[in-house]
Scaffold this motif. Structure first.
Motif, short mmCIF file in Angstrom:
data_model
loop_
_atom_site.label_atom_id
_atom_site.label_comp_id
_atom_site.label_asym_id
_atom_site.label_seq_id
_atom_site.Cartn_x
_atom_site.Cartn_y
_atom_site.Cartn_z
N GLN A 158 0.83 -1.35 0.00
CA GLN A 158 0.03 0.03 -0.21
C GLN A 158 0.95 1.31 -0.11
O GLN A 158 0.54 2.22 -0.82
CB GLN A 158 -0.85 0.02 1.17
N GLN A 159 2.01 1.29 0.81
CA GLN A 159 2.86 2.48 0.84
C GLN A 159 3.64 2.62 -0.52
O GLN A 159 3.62 3.77 -0.95
CB GLN A 159 4.04 2.22 1.75
N ASN A 160 4.11 1.48 -1.19
CA ASN A 160 4.71 1.72 -2.66
C ASN A 160 3.74 2.14 -3.64
O ASN A 160 3.98 2.98 -4.28
CB ASN A 160 5.00 0.42 -3.10
N GLN A 161 2.37 1.71 -3.53
CA GLN A 161 1.52 2.22 -4.48
C GLN A 161 1.14 3.75 -4.36
O GLN A 161 1.04 4.53 -5.14
CB GLN A 161 -0.03 1.20 -4.44
N ALA A 162 1.10 3.89 -3.02
CA ALA A 162 0.64 5.44 -2.67
C ALA A 162 1.53 6.39 -2.95
O ALA A 162 1.45 7.38 -3.72
CB ALA A 162 0.41 5.59 -1.35
N ALA A 163 2.90 6.16 -2.79
CA ALA A 163 4.03 6.79 -3.33
C ALA A 163 3.95 7.12 -4.66
O ALA A 163 4.42 8.10 -5.27
CB ALA A 163 5.40 6.14 -2.73
N HIS A 164 3.74 5.90 -5.65
CA HIS A 164 3.70 5.84 -7.01
C HIS A 164 2.74 6.90 -7.39
O HIS A 164 2.72 7.74 -8.32
CB HIS A 164 3.65 4.41 -7.69
N ASN A 165 1.49 6.82 -6.90
CA ASN A 165 0.25 7.47 -7.20
C ASN A 165 0.43 9.06 -6.90
O ASN A 165 0.26 9.80 -7.50
CB ASN A 165 -1.00 7.14 -6.50
#
Length: 195
Positions: free
Chosen positions: A23-30
């Motif tokens: 979730q952290q990785n996806q949030a950072a990408h978004n």
């Protein structure tokens, strides 16, 4: 009031820390996508940002994207003599780093790398919680409040932009008379602007 603010801080920090690595990785990408499509990021050259800690939205992918876009990046450093204030130092991949008293990585103090906050275009601001009117609840140390005070009074100079996970959005921040909303807060899913 302060008890309610402290309870809210604890609740949201815990909510943020419970996010999975995925979730952290996806949030950072978004977040990168959200920021890079904003005209004020595209038009800005000197951008202050912070390195994430305590479950905050990971800012490193955004820093990398801004570097790739030819922007100059600056990181906050705790002021060595003026307690409770921040300095901003030019940050590059090879910048020597150290840990401050909070255990947060910051550039090793070098006067040649300091930029006056008034010469920055954007100051990306961490926060614990926020509401739809862009009221911000910080960690309680007041570092960013003091740093941004001149902008809040004059609306001249570096524009503060809050960065946060979507889960940090709450219905209402308990505010004090002196609290001033940020002009914008960006999450991985949307842009909030002060009413």
């Amino acid at each position: 009031m302060s008890d309610h603010r402290n309870q809210l801080r604890q609740l949201i920090r815990q909510r943020r820390r419970l996010l999975s690595q995925e979730q952290q990785n996806q949030a950072a990408h978004n977040l990168v996508d959200q920021c890079m499509q904003q005209a004020f990021f595209q038009a800005s050259q000197h951008i202050a940002i912070y390195l994430s800690t305590d479950g905050e939205l990971n800012t490193q992918p955004l820093i990398d994207a801004l570097w790739n876009a030819g922007k100059s990046i600056y990181l906050p450093v705790l002021h060595p003599f003026s307690q409770g204030h921040l300095l901003f130092l030019h940050y590059q991949k090879e910048t020597p780093m150290t840990l401050n008293k909070f255990g947060i990585r910051e550039p090793k103090l070098d006067q040649r790398l300091i930029i006056p906050a008034t010469e920055l275009d954007i100051i990306c601001t961490p926060l614990v919680a926020f509401d739809s009117t862009c009221q911000r609840l910080g960690m309680g140390g007041g570092y960013y409040d003091r740093t941004l005070a001149p902008w809040f009074q004059t609306k001249v100079g570096a524009t503060p932009i809050g960065l946060a996970h979507d889960c940090q959005h709450v219905d209402a921040i308990p505010t004090e008379a002196w609290d001033v909303p940020l002009p914008s807060i960006i999450t991985p899913s949307q842009l909030f602007t002060a009413k």
